[in-house]
Enzyme design. Structure first.
Site, PDB file in Angstrom:
ATOM      1  N   HIS A  63      77.655  59.263  46.743  1.00 21.86           N
ATOM      2  CA  HIS A  63      77.013  57.927  46.581  1.00 21.86           C
ATOM      3  C   HIS A  63      76.558  57.224  48.042  1.00 21.86           C
ATOM      4  O   HIS A  63      75.589  56.618  48.061  1.00 21.86           O
ATOM      5  CB  HIS A  63      78.078  56.814  46.146  1.00 21.86           C
ATOM      6  CG  HIS A  63      77.562  55.414  45.662  1.00 21.86           C
ATOM      7  ND1 HIS A  63      78.193  54.567  44.791  1.00 21.86           N
ATOM      8  CD2 HIS A  63      76.406  55.015  45.912  1.00 21.86           C
ATOM      9  CE1 HIS A  63      77.581  53.378  44.897  1.00 21.86           C
ATOM     10  NE2 HIS A  63      76.241  53.676  45.465  1.00 21.86           N
ATOM     11  N   GLU A 117      69.778  53.909  50.027  1.00 16.85           N
ATOM     12  CA  GLU A 117      71.024  54.099  50.918  1.00 16.85           C
ATOM     13  C   GLU A 117      70.330  54.333  52.378  1.00 16.85           C
ATOM     14  O   GLU A 117      71.195  53.744  53.234  1.00 16.85           O
ATOM     15  CB  GLU A 117      71.468  55.633  50.450  1.00 16.85           C
ATOM     16  CG  GLU A 117      72.289  55.548  49.209  1.00 16.85           C
ATOM     17  CD  GLU A 117      73.350  54.558  49.077  1.00 16.85           C
ATOM     18  OE1 GLU A 117      74.341  54.547  50.206  1.00 16.85           O
ATOM     19  OE2 GLU A 117      73.411  53.758  48.109  1.00 16.85           O
ATOM     20  N   HIS A 121      71.987  51.041  54.455  1.00 11.31           N
ATOM     21  CA  HIS A 121      73.340  51.684  55.030  1.00 11.31           C
ATOM     22  C   HIS A 121      72.850  52.445  56.375  1.00 11.31           C
ATOM     23  O   HIS A 121      73.474  52.259  57.515  1.00 11.31           O
ATOM     24  CB  HIS A 121      74.094  52.447  54.349  1.00 11.31           C
ATOM     25  CG  HIS A 121      74.816  51.721  53.129  1.00 11.31           C
ATOM     26  ND1 HIS A 121      75.487  50.666  53.101  1.00 11.31           N
ATOM     27  CD2 HIS A 121      74.240  51.855  51.777  1.00 11.31           C
ATOM     28  CE1 HIS A 121      75.711  50.151  51.891  1.00 11.31           C
ATOM     29  NE2 HIS A 121      75.158  50.793  51.033  1.00 11.31           N
TER      30      HIS A 121
END
Length: 228
Positions: A63, A117, A121
């Site tokens: 993930h 992502e 992040h």
């Protein structure tokens, strides 16, 4: 004169905020490396769509690799100028399709997932990892942890049966050496299911560590490991 003074103040504030944002890039304390069981993702009230490359293997998928602080908060979207660039990961695409596939709808090739992502992040870890290094680190961590094998070795299989949460946690700890965080979802029959596994990683993105703080997974003492 007042207008000029006001502009100067605004420029100083913007400069301060930019310095603060850069400082925060170096400030995270650890990563959460998060893997997701596709059977639980798809077996909910929400629909799932297989990627354009076809149904993924019955294995945990990545993930994300998320920078975090020890107090339970996290940075996000740290550098809007650092856009996802697929050309930097051309040689990783086959591994990403296999291990970091998107199950969201509509069906996709994964690019939008990886973009999200990285920009949310990955940009907060640029002090440690460039874009290619960030995705490489996640792929290496998945191979290193091998969650499915760890569970199988403990007799825990994706067969829709209920297993003790403690046994799942201990099986993963035996494999990686550290206690994981377990997140559950709830299916339409109100079963708590094994959904995501959180492992903590040092700021270099290479070594598993004791979690400074574990996420609250809201799991019951027995949880289902759904088929996929």
């Amino acid at each position: 004169m007042k207008a000029k003074f006001s502009i100067l103040i605004k420029l100083l504030v913007l400069e301060y905020l930019s310095v603060l944002c850069v400082a925060q890039l170096d400030d995270f304390n650890f990563f959460y490396f998060v893997q997701q069981w596709p059977g639980a993702y798809c077996d909910t009230r929400h629909s799932c769509c297989y990627p354009k490359t076809g149904k993924p293997a019955a294995d945990f998928g990545i993930h994300g690799l998320w920078p975090n602080y020890k107090d339970g908060t996290w940075p996000s979207n740290c550098n809007p100028d650092s856009k996802f660039d697929e050309t930097q990961i051309d040689d990783l695409l086959s591994e990403l399709h296999k291990n970091w596939a998107s199950l969201s709808c509509p069906s996709s090739d994964g690019t939008s997932f990886w973009t999200h992502e990285w920009e949310k992040h990955g940009t907060c870890a640029e002090s440690e990892l460039g874009q290619k290094e960030y995705f490489e680190a996640a792929l290496k961590l998945k191979a290193k942890s091998n969650l499915l094998e760890a569970l199988h070795n403990a007799g825990i299989k994706a067969d829709d049966k209920l297993y003790e949460l403690e046994d799942i946690s201990e099986a993963i700890k035996k494999e990686v050496g550290f206690t994981p965080g377990i997140e559950c979802n709830i299916d339409s029959s109100r079963n708590h299911q094994l959904y995501q596994v959180y492992l903590c990683v040092d700021t270099s993105g290479s070594e598993f560590i004791d979690c400074p703080i574990l996420p609250r997974g809201k799991c019951s003492s027995k949880i289902q490991f759904p088929k996929f």
